[in-house]
Structure formats: structure tokens, C-alpha cells
Write a protein that holds these residues in place. Structure first.
Motif, mmCIF file in Angstrom:
data_model
loop_
_atom_site.group_PDB
_atom_site.id
_atom_site.type_symbol
_atom_site.label_atom_id
_atom_site.label_comp_id
_atom_site.label_asym_id
_atom_site.label_seq_id
_atom_site.Cartn_x
_atom_site.Cartn_y
_atom_site.Cartn_z
ATOM 1 N N TRP A 858 0.855 -1.177 0.000
ATOM 2 C CA TRP A 858 0.000 0.000 0.000
ATOM 3 C C TRP A 858 0.897 1.235 0.000
ATOM 4 C CZ3 TRP A 858 -5.152 0.486 -0.680
ATOM 5 C CH2 TRP A 858 -5.925 -0.673 -0.558
ATOM 6 N N PHE A 859 0.567 2.176 -0.890
ATOM 7 C CA PHE A 859 1.333 3.404 -1.011
ATOM 8 C C PHE A 859 0.428 4.595 -0.699
ATOM 9 C CE2 PHE A 859 3.924 0.497 -3.303
ATOM 10 C CZ PHE A 859 5.222 0.998 -3.265
ATOM 11 N N GLY A 860 0.978 5.555 0.000
ATOM 12 C CA GLY A 860 0.293 6.827 0.179
ATOM 13 C C GLY A 860 0.699 7.788 -0.922
ATOM 14 N N VAL A 861 -0.261 8.497 -1.504
ATOM 15 C CA VAL A 861 0.005 9.492 -2.535
ATOM 16 C C VAL A 861 -0.599 10.817 -2.076
ATOM 17 C CG1 VAL A 861 0.190 7.925 -4.494
ATOM 18 C CG2 VAL A 861 -2.051 8.718 -3.794
ATOM 19 N N ALA A 862 0.121 11.900 -2.307
ATOM 20 C CA ALA A 862 -0.365 13.193 -1.842
ATOM 21 C C ALA A 862 0.359 14.308 -2.576
ATOM 22 C CB ALA A 862 -0.182 13.347 -0.332
ATOM 23 N N ARG A 863 -0.325 15.448 -2.637
ATOM 24 C CA ARG A 863 0.302 16.675 -3.116
ATOM 25 C C ARG A 863 -0.363 17.857 -2.422
ATOM 26 N NH1 ARG A 863 0.013 19.960 -8.839
ATOM 27 N NH2 ARG A 863 1.914 21.181 -8.536
ATOM 28 N N TRP A 864 0.457 18.819 -2.052
ATOM 29 C CA TRP A 864 -0.068 20.039 -1.428
ATOM 30 C C TRP A 864 0.684 21.223 -2.004
ATOM 31 C CZ3 TRP A 864 1.266 22.272 3.984
ATOM 32 C CH2 TRP A 864 0.428 23.356 4.258
ATOM 33 N N GLN A 865 -0.023 22.042 -2.758
ATOM 34 C CA GLN A 865 0.533 23.262 -3.329
ATOM 35 C C GLN A 865 -0.129 24.447 -2.626
ATOM 36 O OE1 GLN A 865 -0.452 24.543 -7.449
ATOM 37 N NE2 GLN A 865 1.733 24.290 -7.851
ATOM 38 N N SER A 873 -4.585 27.291 -0.160
ATOM 39 C CA SER A 873 -4.159 26.049 -0.822
ATOM 40 C C SER A 873 -4.692 26.055 -2.244
ATOM 41 C CB SER A 873 -4.688 24.821 -0.064
ATOM 42 O OG SER A 873 -4.069 24.698 1.194
ATOM 43 N N GLN A 874 -3.792 25.998 -3.210
ATOM 44 C CA GLN A 874 -4.205 26.026 -4.609
ATOM 45 C C GLN A 874 -4.558 24.644 -5.140
ATOM 46 O OE1 GLN A 874 -0.803 28.129 -6.387
ATOM 47 N NE2 GLN A 874 -2.082 29.955 -6.510
ATOM 48 N N ASP A 875 -3.853 23.645 -4.658
ATOM 49 C CA ASP A 875 -4.122 22.271 -5.105
ATOM 50 C C ASP A 875 -3.714 21.338 -3.978
ATOM 51 O OD1 ASP A 875 -4.697 19.997 -6.465
ATOM 52 O OD2 ASP A 875 -3.137 20.199 -7.981
ATOM 53 N N ALA A 876 -4.603 20.456 -3.582
ATOM 54 C CA ALA A 876 -4.293 19.515 -2.514
ATOM 55 C C ALA A 876 -5.074 18.229 -2.738
ATOM 56 C CB ALA A 876 -4.629 20.110 -1.142
ATOM 57 N N PHE A 877 -4.380 17.111 -2.636
ATOM 58 C CA PHE A 877 -5.061 15.816 -2.648
ATOM 59 C C PHE A 877 -4.258 14.840 -1.818
ATOM 60 C CE2 PHE A 877 -2.305 15.387 -6.409
ATOM 61 C CZ PHE A 877 -1.715 14.169 -6.191
ATOM 62 N N VAL A 878 -4.936 13.844 -1.306
ATOM 63 C CA VAL A 878 -4.309 12.790 -0.535
ATOM 64 C C VAL A 878 -5.062 11.500 -0.814
ATOM 65 C CG1 VAL A 878 -5.727 13.227 1.510
ATOM 66 C CG2 VAL A 878 -3.514 12.087 1.781
ATOM 67 N N GLY A 879 -4.354 10.395 -0.859
ATOM 68 C CA GLY A 879 -5.026 9.143 -1.176
ATOM 69 C C GLY A 879 -4.131 7.948 -0.971
ATOM 70 N N LEU A 880 -4.634 6.800 -1.397
ATOM 71 C CA LEU A 880 -3.947 5.526 -1.271
ATOM 72 C C LEU A 880 -3.892 4.848 -2.628
ATOM 73 C CD1 LEU A 880 -5.605 4.154 1.997
ATOM 74 C CD2 LEU A 880 -3.287 5.078 1.792
ATOM 75 N N GLU A 881 -2.867 4.027 -2.795
ATOM 76 C CA GLU A 881 -2.705 3.281 -4.043
ATOM 77 C C GLU A 881 -2.095 1.929 -3.722
ATOM 78 O OE1 GLU A 881 -0.675 3.888 -8.426
ATOM 79 O OE2 GLU A 881 0.331 4.734 -6.674
ATOM 80 N N LYS A 882 -2.655 0.899 -4.327
ATOM 81 C CA LYS A 882 -2.057 -0.430 -4.245
ATOM 82 C C LYS A 882 -2.136 -1.078 -5.614
ATOM 83 C CE LYS A 882 -1.803 -4.814 -1.795
ATOM 84 N NZ LYS A 882 -2.134 -5.566 -0.585
#
Length: 953
Positions: A858-865, A873-882
Motif C-alpha cells: 500500500w502506497f500513500g500518494v499526496a500533493r499540497w501546493q 491552498s491552490q491544489d491539494a489531494f491525498v489518497g492511497l494506491e495499491k
């Protein structure tokens, strides 16, 4: 006489030919088998069970002597064959000092390092400090008997495993019968790897080779084979405990531990009947692997009716590799047709992680990349402005060269929408037509639509064309009916059509271009001009013997605008040039001379431009020269290549007043290192700068001689001006107004410095800054660190700073100009006093993105600009990937902000700036080799997370 040389004797009779090579069959070692030395185990030597010392023909002779009157068949040959190697190794022989104590009377629980009881039997590991095997016996000594290996706890599962441990072991054996592991490379798309398939016509010409421990053949037709039977014909191989073969009907019956394989399938069963002449087969309780997809499964019965058609009863299959049963498809009846490469299933249902998730009384599916009509996996989601939405797409395979997808979609707050895509493929072109239509939006009370036409054509190797037409019903379509992944970062939709001819020394391009503005704030000159059309003809030629390059650049364009206050115009531009490149291995010098002539014809009278026919002629001279020096150096014991690359660039362009020329497609370039060597600081040709300047720059590198990594790269450069830059134009936007950029009087440009380093294969660093000596402050800056621990394990940290005083200086210039009206100057005063407006071209932004392992793939993926300038916050997401070899799952929550800078430029919005935003939760799940649902988050991650590479499967 028995064969004593390690190879079976050969008897050629009828269809019998030389025996096939032995095929390993896993068997348990005998109970009394003596274990071999540890060194033999380390060398991967395999044991071989002992045969009775007495050969078979001796046994028959003894039986004949005891009963001479017995009636016996007259076999052609009765010969023992050497058995195949055993694929399991016995326990190692341990020295006396390491032999464990057996538990004989009372069973004692032996715990592992985690405190859990060990499994019964011998438990060995090499984790001890002494590096020995450290074996311990739990329970009775199995003495070489095979036992089922206990697996890890699978957690909560509503259903029992589709395949038990014994079947998983057999799947491993079936997999090993292929030349290449079908699951050996998870980075390929399932079904895309092409296995070599032998020409099955060779089967009709090939002989059938039979090997066994004992054989009896009657009347040259019927053979009875006992003990480790092996059959081979062309690509077909089979092994079993016993077999019967009729050479006349070419029927082969196999019994007991039957393994059968050919290039595109491998099976295991207890009994099998094969008709080799017609490629028919009947099997019971069968396990199978198809390597091309790849898939594996089981069935209570398999009927192979022909070379291309097979049927399975009570089937279960998955694309997961052996040992993994994350998803399984169950079907009462399964039919596979290799001629059409389609399959069908009745009473089919899917389980995922032991839970049933889908049922269908009947479904069909393609077995390769060929398309098939039918419903696709549904998709659904939720957005702020449209509510919950659901779509059930239908794929229509109209013909081999064109197809369509019909996508009805329902929004809970707005109503129904019908969308569709039509694709076509011709001999020299391909294209796509897409459309969406909502007859009545429940909120806006009006119909809404979107349409797109794309076409790409390659008529010859030199001639090609492109078409991209787009139209949308209203400016809010994307923000209201889109989602946070497709949310536009653009203010205008571009449509164009072009055609080009490119060959050595010539380039001819024609283009027609239009823009539709979807930003509700923009209007007037804030919307771009159309080009109806634009033609470019460029010619060049090199005279190598004279060390001379010549060429000419030609442009013809007609600009058209909807705003009646703006002039339409023809523009013709021609620029011949000649250069004299002088090059050696370490020195280059390139003088260049050109003349640029531009002609405008305005077809609308405009108070600001009294002349309808305007022309401009400018000579341009430049000299570009530099050195390339390199030296091998030793730094801290590492061999490095050090380079020094100084460069000088001189540019001269005389001043020509161009205030009488309208602005159609021209703006200022942002200043960076590449700007040091440009002939024109303006984009487009409506303004050509005046220049008398020289650029001094230096590049130095340190390159690791062993790895080739660029350990250090430093760029330094600055422009030194010998005169003011007085050519200006109305290119600075202030709200809905455009102002002149001020005359530049500084004697030098900002000092530009860029530093980058690939510290090692895991860490890369980029730094950049610009220092203005006249204001004594840093006006640009950026820093970024990219860390990649292993492929797909990423952390990115970035910071960007830009201070742009162009708008402030232009407003100061306008406020001092008495030609503006009081109303205009009052409006400029509001802009000048507004922090948001003055800083609207500035950037102070941090950007953090990552993809990092959490647990069990399981990988965590995220970006916060984040904008530190606007505290937003102009762009923000957080999630999971497998992602595994047989399925992938992704889920993110995202919030995106757009058009903040556009709104703060309006004087009416300065007190309460508005912006568009969108928030949503999105997921993607795909069962590889079967189906999937959700948005393609892989492409989204590749665009937003630096270094993320979407896997090609």
C-alpha cells in the motif's frame, strides 16, 4: 538388457520414435531416504528415488520359468526407463553438534521469534549468530514424508479459498512447465505479451514420442505404458503414471497425476482422454494456466471440442499469480473460442478478498486485444456542483476500423446527460468525435452541450495534418459538470486545423485557429485574436565548403476579433539571415546577420491607429562565441570530469518607434537563463526590441566518470546594456485595461544563477536565483529536492519565489500621464493601492508531493501546493494506491482552486476576491485481465507528482 548408460533404449515401431526428454514431476522422497549433505542442497542438486535393482525383463523371465504354460502377450519392447529427477530436496544432514533433540514423550510448544508456535516438523533458519541452520523438531519426525505447508492467515474471508494449498502447489508446477514465467514481469499489460506459439500444423507431421518405465505394445497399434509416462508431439507434452495409446485412432488415455502442456496452455488432471488427430480432449477435475493473458483456474470438467473451442464446467479463474487469490471469477459454464478470441460465462460472479461483489446470469468478454460489443464497468462519483453521478457506458464494436462508446450519465441535482465517443481508423488518418448533451439542466433551466472533433492524418512521410475542434455551450460547463480531476486550468478553449510539409531545408505550415473564452471575467482584448489563417514558410541551406548558413523565415497571418473596438489586420513578416559558424573541438564562433521586414494592413479604422498601412524594417546583428574546456580531476578519491564553458553573446538592434503598431499576439517573456541569449525579449513579432548589449555566461560541470551522473552543474550569467531599452507597448494588464511597459534604464540585468546536482541515483537537487543589483534584492528564486528511494517511492519538496514589479511600475507611469481621463486614473489608483492587484503577478508557493510505501504494497500518494502570497491552498489531494500483478486500487480526495488571479485583477472584486474551486473523492479499481471501474488516476498522478511513472499494465 536394461539400459545402464542413463538414457532409455529406443524402439522405433509404428508411430513410436525417440523418447522425449524427462520432465520433472514433484514427488515426495521415500520414508527411508537418507538426506544428503548441506553442500549438495546449496548446489541445488535434486534427489532421484531408487529403482528396484532387478530389471523388468529379468522379472518377466523369472515369471515365465515359474509358469511356462501361461498365455502372454507378445510385446514389441519391454524396457525400463530412467525416472526423471525429483524436484524436492530432502532435509540437510547436520553435524552432530547441530543435531536437534527430538521430542519423544511429551510434545513441547516451540515458539518463533514473534512468540508464535512453530509448525509441526522440522523448522530451520539461518538467522542465528553462528550462521548455522538452527533446526528444531516439533512433533514427530516426518522422515521425509510430504506434508502440506501452512500458509499465513488470510484474515477475514466470507468465502473459502477458491484454490487449496495442494492446488496452489500444482499451479506452481504448471507455471514451471513454460519456458518463461507468465507472471515474471508485472510491468507489462496483461494480455499484451506475445508468447511464441508453434505452428500447430507441425503436429500432423510430427511423430508421437513415448517414454515410460515399462511398456507393452500389441500388434503395432495399441500401447500400454506404466510408470512415469511421458509423451511429446511437436509442442504437446504430457506426463502421467500410466497411459494407453492407439496409434490408429491416435487416441491417448492418461491416468494418475496427469500434466499436459502446449505452447498456450498447461493443465493438470487425474484422467484425460486426448484425440491427437482432431485435437479433442476430455478431462475431469482440471487445473489450467493460459500464459498469454495470463490466467489460471480450475474446472470440474473440461471439454475441448476442437482446436479452437473449449468448454469448462463449474469453473473458477483469476489472473493473480499462484499463491494469490485476491479476486476470482466463478462460472457454472465457461466457453472459450480461440478463433474469435471471445469467451462467455453463465451464472458468473466475482469475489474479491473473499467477498462476493458482482453477479451476472450471462456475460461475454474478449480474450485478447480485439474488441467486443457490450456494457462496460459502470462509474460513479460525487461533486459539489453536480451532486452524485452514475454512468453505465455501452461499447459498440461497429467495424474493425471504427467503434463507439455511448455513456448515459445521471446527476442527482441536475438531471440526465447523454454522452458518446466515436472513433475511426483509416489507412492514413485516425480520429475521434465526442459529444455531451443535457436537454434540460434542473438548476440553470437550459440545455447544455459539449462537442469535440479530433483528426490526425499522415498523407506522406513529409505531409501531415491535424484537426482539433472544440465547442461548449456556456462558460460554466466544465466547473459545474466536470470534476476535480478534469477541472480546467485554462481560460480559453482552443480549436485549430493545420497542415504541414517538412523536408530537408524546407518547412511549410498552414493553420486556422480560434478561441472560445470560458473564464467569465475575461472579455474584450483579454480574449485572444483568431488566426484566419496563418502561413509559415521557412527555408535554410548550409554551404559547408564556405562555412556559411543561409535561410529565410516568412509569415502571413490574418487576425480577427469579435470586439468591434479592436482592429482586424493582415500581417506579413519576412526575415532573411546569413551566419558563419566557425567550430573546432573546443571553440565556436557564430556571427549572424538578418533583416526583419513587417507589413500591417488594418481593415478597421481605429482612433488609436490612424494609419491602415504600417511597415517596419529592422537590421539585426549578433555574435555568439564560447569555449569548451575539460579536465579529469580526482576529488575525494573519485574520478571526475570537470568542464568549463564560458560564453559571450553580443546583440545589436537599432531603435525603431513601433507605437503605431497594434498588439495582436505579443507579450513579454519571463526572464530566466535562456533569456540571456534571445534576440527578442518579446514573444510574437508586433514588437522587436532595441538592443546594444552583451551577455557574459559561464557553465561548469562535474561528471562522475564511472556512473555518468552529473554531480554538479552551475550556470551563471548576466546581460550588460550599453543603452536604454525604449521600445514598449501596451502589453501590461491591469484589470480590463492594458498599459505600456516602462522604458528600462538599468545598465545590467539581474544576475542569474542556476545550480543542479544529482547527488546519487536517489537524490537530485535544483536551485536557482536572480539578484537585481539596482534594487539590491532577490527577484526570483526556486529550490527543489527530488528523492527516489526505490522505483515508485518518491518525495518531492519545492519552493518558488517570484517578485514582478512590472505592473507596479506601469501603474506609476500611467498615473503620471495626464492623457488619461480622471475616471481612468481613479481606476488605476484603486489598482495601485490594492495589495492583491500589485502582487497578482508574484508567486510565493510551496509544493510538496509524494508516493511512499505504507504497508503490504500500500502506497500513500499526496500533493499540497500552497500560496503563501494569498494564504490559500491552490491544489491539494491525498489518497492511497495499491497495485499487484492482478489488480490495482486507487482512491484520492482532492480540492482545487482556479481563477484567483483573474478575479483580483478586477477593481470590483478587490475587496472580496472570488475564485472557482472543486472538491471530490475519486477512486479506481481494476481487476487485470477482466474489467475495472473509476477514473484513470494513473495519468493524473503522472502529471501532478514529479517522477511518478505510470506502469504500462
Amino acid at each position: 538388457m536394461p539400459n545402464t548408460q542413463g538414457k532409455p533404449d529406443t524402439v522405433e515401431q509404428g508411430n513410436l520414435a525417440k523418447p522425449a526428454p524427462n520432465v520433472p514431476i514433484p514427488v515426495a522422497p521415500p520414508k527411508n531416504a537418507e538426506p544428503r549433505a548441506v553442500e549438495a542442497l546449496k548446489n541445488d542438486q535434486l534427489t532421484q528415488p531408487k529403482l528396484d535393482d532387478k530389471p523388468v525383463d529379468s522379472v518377466l523371465k523369472e515369471e515365465a520359468a515359474e509358469n511356462p504354460d501361461a498365455q502372454r502377450a507378445n510385446p514389441i519392447a519391454i524396457r525400463p526407463l530412467n525416472p526423471p529427477d525429483v524436484s524436492e530436496a530432502p532435509p540437510p544432514v547436520l553435524p552432530a553438534s547441530q543435531k536437534p533433540n527430538s521430542v519423544t514423550t511429551k510434545e513441547v510448544a516451540v515458539l518463533d521469534e514473534g512468540g508464535n508456535p512453530r509448525a509441526h516438523g522440522w523448522n530451520c533458519d539461518t538467522k542465528g549468530k553462528d550462521g548455522n541452520w538452527n533446526c528444531q523438531l516439533v512433533g514427530a519426525d516426518p522422515r521425509g514424508e510430504a506434508r502440506v505447508v501452512e500458509t499465513e492467515d488470510r484474515g477475514f474471508h466470507l468465502l473459502d479459498p477458491a484454490f487449496n494449498n495442494k492446488q496452489e502447489h500444482i499451479f506452481n508446477t504448471l507455471r514451471d512447465r513454460f519456458k518463461h514465467n507468465p507472471w515474471g514481469n508485472c510491468t507489462i499489460q496483461l494480455g499484451s505479451k506475445k508468447y511464441y506459439i508453434s505452428d500447430k500444423k507441425l503436429r500432423a507431421k510430427a511423430n508421437v514420442d513415448m517414454n515410460s518405465n515399462a511398456a507393452e505394445i500389441y500388434d503395432n497399434e495399441i500401447g500400454n505404458y506404466q510408470g512415469r509416462v511421458e509423451m511429446q508431439r511437436a509442442d504437446q507434452r504430457a506426463s502421467s503414471n500410466s497411459a494407453n495409446y492407439d496409434s490408429v485412432s491416435e487416441a491417448l488415455d492418461l491416468h494418475g497425476n496427469v500434466f499436459y502442456s502446449e505452447d498456450d496452455v498447461s493443465l493438470f488432471t487425474e484422467t484425460a482422454t486426448l484425440k491427437l488427430a482432431s485435437d479433442e480432449a476430455r478431462m475431469r477435475d482440471t487445473l489450467f494456466i493460459s500464459p498469454e493473458t495470463p490466467i489460471r483456474g480450475k474446472a470440474s470438467a473440461v471439454y475441448r471440442d476442437s482446436k479452437t473451442l473449449s468448454r469448462y464446467k463449474d469453473a473458477a479463474y483469476t489472473s493473480c499469480e499462484p499463491g494469490n487469490q485476491d479476486w476470482v471469477v466463478h462460472a457454472g459454464d465457461l466457453k472459450l473460442n480461440k478463433e474469435t478470441n471471445t469467451g462467455s460465462a453463465k451464472n458468473a460472479w466475482i469475489e474479491f478478498k473473499g467477498l462476493p461483489i458482482f453477479y451476472s446470469p450471462y456475460l461475454t468478454f474478449p480474450m485478447d486485444s480485439r474488441r467486443k460489443s457490450g456494457f462496460l464497468a459502470p462509474s460513479f462519483g460525487n461533486t459539489q456542483k453536480a451532486g452524485f453521478h452514475f454512468s453505465a457506458p455501452f461499447y459498440w464494436n461497429i467495424a474493425p476500423d471504427y467503434d463507439a462508446v455511448i455513456r448515459p450519465r445521471y446527476y442527482s441535482t441536475r438531471g440526465g446527460l447523454l454522452a458518446g465517443d466515436f472513433r475511426y481508423l483509416a489507412k492514413k488518418s485516425s480520429g475521434r468525435i465526442s459529444a455531451e448533451y443535457m436537454p434540460d439542466d434542473a438548476i440553470s433551466q437550459k440545455p447544455r452541450y459539449l462537442a469535440t472533433i479530433k483528426n490526425n492524418a499522415q498523407f506522406t512521410p513529409n505531409i501531415r495534418s491535424n484537426l482539433d475542434l472544440n465547442i461548449v455551450s456556456d462558460k460554466e460547463y466544465y466547473s459545474q459538470l466536470g470534476n476535480a480531476l478534469s477541472f480546467p486550468v485554462f481560460s480559453n478553449i482552443r480549436s485549430f486545423a493545420d497542415a504541414s510539409y517538412v523536408d530537408k531545408g524546407i518547412s511549410l505550415t498552414g493553420i486556422v485557429e480560434n478561441y472560445q473564452t470560458i473564464d467569465p471575467i475575461l472579455g474584450g482584448r483579454l480574449t485572444p485574436y483568431r488566426r484566419l489563417p496563418q502561413l509559415n514558410l521557412n527555408l535554410d541551406h548550409s554551404f559547408k565548403s564556405l562555412m556559411t548558413d543561409v535561410g529565410i523565415q516568412n509569415e502571413y497571418v490574418y487576425f480577427q476579433h469579435d470586439d468591434s473596438e479592436l482592429p482586424d489586420a493582415f500581417r506579413f513578416n519576412v526575415k532573411p539571415y546569413v551566419s558563419f559558424p566557425l567550430k573546432t573541438a573546443s571553440v565556436y564562433l557564430t556571427p549572424k546577420f538578418s533583416v526583419q521586414y513587417t507589413q500591417y494592413v488594418l481593415n478597421k479604422e481605429h482612433s488609436e491607429f490612424k494609419d491602415s498601412n504600417i511597415s517596419r524594417t529592422l537590421p539585426i546583428a549578433s555574435v555568439d562565441g564560447g569555449l569548451f574546456l575539460e579536465k579529469d580531476v580526482d576529488l575525494f578519491g573519485n574520478s571526475m570530469l570537470h568542464t568549463l564553458e564560458p560564453r559571450l553573446f553580443y546583440l545589436y538592434i537599432p531603435k525603431v518607434n513601433q507605437d503605431n503598431i497594434p498588439i495582436f499576439d505579443t507579450s513579454l517573456y519571463d526572464f530566466n537563463y535562456d533569456s540571456l541569449f534571445r534576440e527578442n525579449r518579446y514573444s510574437g513579432t508586433d514588437r522587436i526590441q532595441d538592443a546594444n548589449q552583451i551577455t557574459a555566461a559561464l557553465t561548469t560541470r562535474l561528471i562522475d566518470s564511472k556512473t555518468g551522473l552529473e554531480k554538479l552543474k552551475l550556470n551563471l550569467g548576466q546581460i550588460f546594456y550599453f543603452q536604454n531599452r525604449e521600445v514598449t507597448g501596451k502589453i501590461v494588464r491591469a484589470g480590463t485595461d492594458f498599459l505600456f511597459n516602462p522604458v528600462q534604464t538599468s545598465s545590467t540585468s539581474p544576475l542569474v544563477a542556476e545550480l543542479s546536482s544529482q547527488i546519487n541515483k536517489h537524490v537530485g537537487v535544483q536551485l536557482g536565483t536572480q539578484w537585481d543589483p539596482h534594487s539590491n534584492e532577490f527577484v526570483r528564486g526556486n529550490a527543489a529536492i527530488h528523492f527516489e528511494n526505490n522505483p515508485g517511492e518518491l518525495i518531492n519538496l519545492g519552493f518558488t519565489y517570484r517578485k514582478n514589479t512590472l505592473l507596479r511600475d506601469s501603474l506609476d507611469l500611467a498615473l503620471a500621464d495626464n492623457t488619461f481621463t480622471k475616471e481612468e486614473r481613479d481606476r488605476f489608483k484603486i489598482y495601485r493601492d490594492s495589495f492583491l492587484t500589485i502582487r497578482s503577478n508574484d508567486i510565493i508557493t510551496s509544493d510538496i508531493s509524494m508516493r511512499w510505501p505504507i504497508y503490504d504494497n500500500w502506497f500513500g500518494v499526496a500533493r499540497w501546493q500552497y500560496s503563501w502570497l494569498f494564504n490559500q491552498s491552490q491544489d491539494a489531494f491525498v489518497g492511497l494506491e495499491k497495485e499487484t500483478c492482478c489488480w490495482r486500487f486507487r482512491i484520492i480526495g482532492r480540492r482545487y482552486v482556479n481563477n484567483l488571479l483573474a478575479t483580483v485583477g478586477n477593481a470590483n472584486n478587490l475587496a472580496n476576491p472570488q475564485y472557482n474551486s472543486q472538491t471530490g473523492i475519486f477512486f479506481q479499481i481494476e481487476f487485470k485481465g477482466l474489467t475495472g471501474t473509476g477514473l484513470d488516476l494513473g495519468n493524473f498522478f503522472a502529471k501532478t507528482i514529479y517522477g511518478y511513472r505510470k506502469k504500462g499494465y
